[in-house]
Motif scaffolding. Structure first.
Motif, PDB file in Angstrom:
ATOM      1  N   GLY A  24       1.112  -2.460  12.981  1.00 43.75           N
ATOM      2  CA  GLY A  24       0.654  -3.712  13.567  1.00 43.75           C
ATOM      3  C   GLY A  24      -0.684  -4.158  13.001  1.00 43.75           C
ATOM      4  O   GLY A  24      -0.868  -5.338  12.667  1.00 43.75           O
ATOM      5  N   LEU A  25      -1.613  -3.222  12.865  1.00 38.41           N
ATOM      6  CA  LEU A  25      -2.930  -3.553  12.322  1.00 38.41           C
ATOM      7  C   LEU A  25      -2.841  -3.959  10.856  1.00 38.41           C
ATOM      8  O   LEU A  25      -3.446  -4.957  10.431  1.00 38.41           O
ATOM      9  CB  LEU A  25      -3.873  -2.358  12.485  1.00 38.41           C
ATOM     10  N   ARG A  26      -2.077  -3.230  10.071  1.00 39.07           N
ATOM     11  CA  ARG A  26      -1.920  -3.557   8.646  1.00 39.07           C
ATOM     12  C   ARG A  26      -1.318  -4.957   8.454  1.00 39.07           C
ATOM     13  O   ARG A  26      -1.812  -5.743   7.672  1.00 39.07           O
ATOM     14  CB  ARG A  26      -1.018  -2.532   7.963  1.00 39.07           C
ATOM     15  N   VAL A  27      -0.238  -5.229   9.174  1.00 34.83           N
ATOM     16  CA  VAL A  27       0.437  -6.525   9.046  1.00 34.83           C
ATOM     17  C   VAL A  27      -0.483  -7.647   9.523  1.00 34.83           C
ATOM     18  O   VAL A  27      -0.596  -8.684   8.859  1.00 34.83           O
ATOM     19  CB  VAL A  27       1.781  -6.530   9.801  1.00 34.83           C
ATOM     20  N   HIS A  28      -1.146  -7.439  10.645  1.00 33.03           N
ATOM     21  CA  HIS A  28      -2.059  -8.454  11.183  1.00 33.03           C
ATOM     22  C   HIS A  28      -3.158  -8.794  10.171  1.00 33.03           C
ATOM     23  O   HIS A  28      -3.435  -9.967   9.896  1.00 33.03           O
ATOM     24  CB  HIS A  28      -2.665  -7.957  12.495  1.00 33.03           C
ATOM     25  N   ARG A  29      -3.787  -7.781   9.621  1.00 25.17           N
ATOM     26  CA  ARG A  29      -4.862  -8.008   8.654  1.00 25.17           C
ATOM     27  C   ARG A  29      -4.338  -8.671   7.385  1.00 25.17           C
ATOM     28  O   ARG A  29      -4.943  -9.618   6.866  1.00 25.17           O
ATOM     29  CB  ARG A  29      -5.538  -6.688   8.293  1.00 25.17           C
ATOM     30  N   ILE A 139       4.504  -7.541   2.722  1.00 27.75           N
ATOM     31  CA  ILE A 139       4.416  -7.695   4.183  1.00 27.75           C
ATOM     32  C   ILE A 139       5.814  -7.707   4.790  1.00 27.75           C
ATOM     33  O   ILE A 139       6.070  -7.079   5.824  1.00 27.75           O
ATOM     34  CB  ILE A 139       3.621  -8.959   4.551  1.00 27.75           C
ATOM     35  N   GLU A 140       6.726  -8.391   4.143  1.00 26.62           N
ATOM     36  CA  GLU A 140       8.098  -8.462   4.622  1.00 26.62           C
ATOM     37  C   GLU A 140       8.759  -7.075   4.629  1.00 26.62           C
ATOM     38  O   GLU A 140       9.424  -6.692   5.592  1.00 26.62           O
ATOM     39  CB  GLU A 140       8.892  -9.417   3.736  1.00 26.62           C
ATOM     40  N   VAL A 141       8.557  -6.302   3.568  1.00 30.68           N
ATOM     41  CA  VAL A 141       9.108  -4.947   3.505  1.00 30.68           C
ATOM     42  C   VAL A 141       8.525  -4.091   4.620  1.00 30.68           C
ATOM     43  O   VAL A 141       9.240  -3.303   5.257  1.00 30.68           O
ATOM     44  CB  VAL A 141       8.844  -4.314   2.119  1.00 30.68           C
ATOM     45  N   MET A 142       7.240  -4.244   4.874  1.00 27.17           N
ATOM     46  CA  MET A 142       6.618  -3.490   5.958  1.00 27.17           C
ATOM     47  C   MET A 142       7.273  -3.830   7.292  1.00 27.17           C
ATOM     48  O   MET A 142       7.603  -2.933   8.076  1.00 27.17           O
ATOM     49  CB  MET A 142       5.119  -3.793   6.006  1.00 27.17           C
ATOM     50  N   MET A 143       7.482  -5.108   7.548  1.00 26.19           N
ATOM     51  CA  MET A 143       8.083  -5.519   8.818  1.00 26.19           C
ATOM     52  C   MET A 143       9.555  -5.124   8.885  1.00 26.19           C
ATOM     53  O   MET A 143      10.084  -4.912   9.982  1.00 26.19           O
ATOM     54  CB  MET A 143       7.904  -7.024   9.020  1.00 26.19           C
ATOM     55  N   ASP A 144      10.211  -4.986   7.732  1.00 19.25           N
ATOM     56  CA  ASP A 144      11.600  -4.530   7.701  1.00 19.25           C
ATOM     57  C   ASP A 144      11.726  -3.054   8.054  1.00 19.25           C
ATOM     58  O   ASP A 144      12.824  -2.578   8.330  1.00 19.25           O
ATOM     59  CB  ASP A 144      12.213  -4.742   6.309  1.00 19.25           C
ATOM     60  N   ASN A 145      10.611  -2.334   8.011  1.00 18.22           N
ATOM     61  CA  ASN A 145      10.634  -0.889   8.218  1.00 18.22           C
ATOM     62  C   ASN A 145       9.643  -0.447   9.295  1.00 18.22           C
ATOM     63  O   ASN A 145       8.762   0.373   9.030  1.00 18.22           O
ATOM     64  CB  ASN A 145      10.325  -0.183   6.894  1.00 18.22           C
ATOM     65  N   PRO A 146       9.795  -0.950  10.511  1.00 17.93           N
ATOM     66  CA  PRO A 146       8.826  -0.604  11.562  1.00 17.93           C
ATOM     67  C   PRO A 146       8.865   0.866  11.946  1.00 17.93           C
ATOM     68  O   PRO A 146       7.886   1.388  12.481  1.00 17.93           O
ATOM     69  CB  PRO A 146       9.238  -1.491  12.740  1.00 17.93           C
ATOM     70  N   GLY A 147       9.964   1.554  11.664  1.00 15.33           N
ATOM     71  CA  GLY A 147      10.074   2.967  12.010  1.00 15.33           C
ATOM     72  C   GLY A 147       9.511   3.891  10.948  1.00 15.33           C
ATOM     73  O   GLY A 147       9.533   5.106  11.115  1.00 15.33           O
ATOM     74  N   GLY A 148       8.992   3.314   9.853  1.00 15.46           N
ATOM     75  CA  GLY A 148       8.428   4.135   8.786  1.00 15.46           C
ATOM     76  C   GLY A 148       7.161   4.841   9.224  1.00 15.46           C
ATOM     77  O   GLY A 148       6.563   4.506  10.244  1.00 15.46           O
ATOM     78  N   LEU A 149       6.765   5.827   8.468  1.00 18.38           N
ATOM     79  CA  LEU A 149       5.542   6.563   8.760  1.00 18.38           C
ATOM     80  C   LEU A 149       4.382   5.809   8.130  1.00 18.38           C
ATOM     81  O   LEU A 149       4.137   5.922   6.930  1.00 18.38           O
ATOM     82  CB  LEU A 149       5.638   7.992   8.206  1.00 18.38           C
ATOM     83  N   TRP A 150       3.681   5.022   8.924  1.00 17.83           N
ATOM     84  CA  TRP A 150       2.556   4.221   8.444  1.00 17.83           C
ATOM     85  C   TRP A 150       1.269   4.962   8.733  1.00 17.83           C
ATOM     86  O   TRP A 150       0.919   5.180   9.885  1.00 17.83           O
ATOM     87  CB  TRP A 150       2.558   2.840   9.114  1.00 17.83           C
ATOM     88  N   SER A 151       0.582   5.348   7.663  1.00 16.50           N
ATOM     89  CA  SER A 151      -0.670   6.078   7.845  1.00 16.50           C
ATOM     90  C   SER A 151      -1.710   5.153   8.475  1.00 16.50           C
ATOM     91  O   SER A 151      -1.554   3.940   8.513  1.00 16.50           O
ATOM     92  CB  SER A 151      -1.176   6.626   6.513  1.00 16.50           C
ATOM     93  N   GLU A 152      -2.770   5.769   8.953  1.00 21.42           N
ATOM     94  CA  GLU A 152      -3.849   5.000   9.565  1.00 21.42           C
ATOM     95  C   GLU A 152      -4.410   4.018   8.546  1.00 21.42           C
ATOM     96  O   GLU A 152      -4.652   4.360   7.395  1.00 21.42           O
ATOM     97  CB  GLU A 152      -4.939   5.960  10.036  1.00 21.42           C
ATOM     98  N   ALA A 153      -4.619   2.800   8.965  1.00 20.11           N
ATOM     99  CA  ALA A 153      -5.178   1.777   8.089  1.00 20.11           C
ATOM    100  C   ALA A 153      -6.633   2.115   7.773  1.00 20.11           C
ATOM    101  O   ALA A 153      -7.312   2.757   8.580  1.00 20.11           O
ATOM    102  CB  ALA A 153      -5.106   0.403   8.761  1.00 20.11           C
ATOM    103  N   GLY A 154      -7.082   1.685   6.616  1.00 16.63           N
ATOM    104  CA  GLY A 154      -8.484   1.873   6.287  1.00 16.63           C
ATOM    105  C   GLY A 154      -9.337   1.114   7.277  1.00 16.63           C
ATOM    106  O   GLY A 154      -8.980   0.011   7.691  1.00 16.63           O
ATOM    107  N   TYR A 155     -10.440   1.703   7.682  1.00 15.81           N
ATOM    108  CA  TYR A 155     -11.357   1.086   8.612  1.00 15.81           C
ATOM    109  C   TYR A 155     -10.669   0.681   9.909  1.00 15.81           C
ATOM    110  O   TYR A 155     -10.529  -0.511  10.219  1.00 15.81           O
ATOM    111  CB  TYR A 155     -12.066  -0.121   7.962  1.00 15.81           C
ATOM    112  N   PRO A 156     -10.239   1.666  10.686  1.00 13.25           N
ATOM    113  CA  PRO A 156      -9.588   1.339  11.963  1.00 13.25           C
ATOM    114  C   PRO A 156     -10.541   0.590  12.877  1.00 13.25           C
ATOM    115  O   PRO A 156     -11.760   0.665  12.730  1.00 13.25           O
ATOM    116  CB  PRO A 156      -9.223   2.717  12.534  1.00 13.25           C
ATOM    117  N   VAL A 157      -9.962  -0.140  13.810  1.00 14.56           N
ATOM    118  CA  VAL A 157     -10.755  -0.911  14.766  1.00 14.56           C
ATOM    119  C   VAL A 157     -11.573   0.048  15.615  1.00 14.56           C
ATOM    120  O   VAL A 157     -11.043   1.035  16.133  1.00 14.56           O
ATOM    121  CB  VAL A 157      -9.844  -1.774  15.661  1.00 14.56           C
ATOM    122  N   VAL A 158     -12.858  -0.236  15.745  1.00 13.58           N
ATOM    123  CA  VAL A 158     -13.751   0.605  16.538  1.00 13.58           C
ATOM    124  C   VAL A 158     -14.370  -0.258  17.634  1.00 13.58           C
ATOM    125  O   VAL A 158     -14.904  -1.325  17.350  1.00 13.58           O
ATOM    126  CB  VAL A 158     -14.865   1.224  15.673  1.00 13.58           C
ATOM    127  N   GLY A 159     -14.329   0.235  18.855  1.00 11.93           N
ATOM    128  CA  GLY A 159     -15.010  -0.374  19.973  1.00 11.93           C
ATOM    129  C   GLY A 159     -14.547  -1.679  20.351  1.00 11.93           C
ATOM    130  O   GLY A 159     -14.769  -2.499  21.015  1.00 11.93           O
TER     131      GLY A 159
END
Length: 159
Positions: A24-29, A139-159
Motif C-alpha cells: 500500500g505504501l509503495r503504490v501510494h508513493r 505499478i500495475e504489476v504490483m497491484m496485480d500481485n497483492p499477495g506477493g512478498l513486498w519488503s518494507e519500503a525505503g523510509y517507512p512512515v514514522v510518527g
C-alpha cells in the motif's frame, strides 16, 4: 484500464483494502510521483519525477551486508544456459536500456548535466518516454500481485 495516474489511482482506491502495508505504501508513493510527472511539461523535471516514482515502487530498506529481512545477502545460483535465445536477448536489451537510464539519472541527480542543456536532449526525451510507459506498468504489476512478498519500503512512515 488506463495506464495513467488517474486510471491506476481509481483502481488503487478500489483495491487497497486488500494490500499489505508495504504494498500500500509503495503504490501510494509511486502514484503520487507519477501524478506529478504527468503534470510536468519540462522534460528534465518529468524525468526526475518519473525516476522518483520508479524508485518509490521498487526501493527497499537496506542494511549493510544484509537484506531487509536481516538475512545475509547472497548471490542467486547461476541459471544454466537453457534459456531460449529470444528471452536472453530481451533480458540483455532490457539490461542495457536500464543501465543507460541509470547513467542519465546519475548525470542529472549528481549535477553532471545542465538543466535544459543541448547535450542530452535526445536521451532525456527517450528516457522520459520509456519511464512514462514503464512506471505505470510496474505499478500495475504490483497491484496485480497483492499477495506477493513486498519488503518494507525505503523510509517507512514514522510518527
Amino acid at each position: 484500464m488506463q495506464r495513467t495516474h488517474q486510471g491506476l489511482k481509481a483502481r488503487q482506491r478500489a483495491e487497497r483494502v486488500g494490500y499489505s502495508d508495504n504494498l500500500g505504501l509503495r503504490v501510494h508513493r509511486a502514484l503520487s510521483w507519477l501524478d506529478r510527472a504527468e503534470h510536468e511539461a519540462d522534460p528534465d523535471s518529468r524525468f526526475i519525477f518519473l525516476w522518483i516514482a520508479f524508485n518509490a515502487a521498487y526501493a527497499k530498506t537496506l542494511m549493510i551486508g544484509f537484506t531487509s529481512t536481516s538475512q545475509p545477502a547472497s548471490k542467486p545460483p547461476r541459471k544454466p544456459l537453457t534459456t531460449p535465445w529470444p528471452d536472453r536477448i530481451h533480458r540483455r536489451c532490457l539490461s542495457i536500456v536500464s543501465s543507460r537510464i541509470y547513467i542519465l539519472r546519475n548525470q542529472i541527480i549528481h549535477a553532471g548535466a545542465t538543466w535544459n542543456g543541448s547535450v542530452n536532449r535526445v536521451q532525456i526525451r527517450d528516457c522520459v518516454a520509456i519511464l512514462g510507459d514503464l512506471v505505470p506498468r510496474v505499478i500495475e504489476v504490483m497491484m496485480d500481485n497483492p499477495g506477493g512478498l513486498w519488503s518494507e519500503a525505503g523510509y517507512p512512515v514514522v510518527g
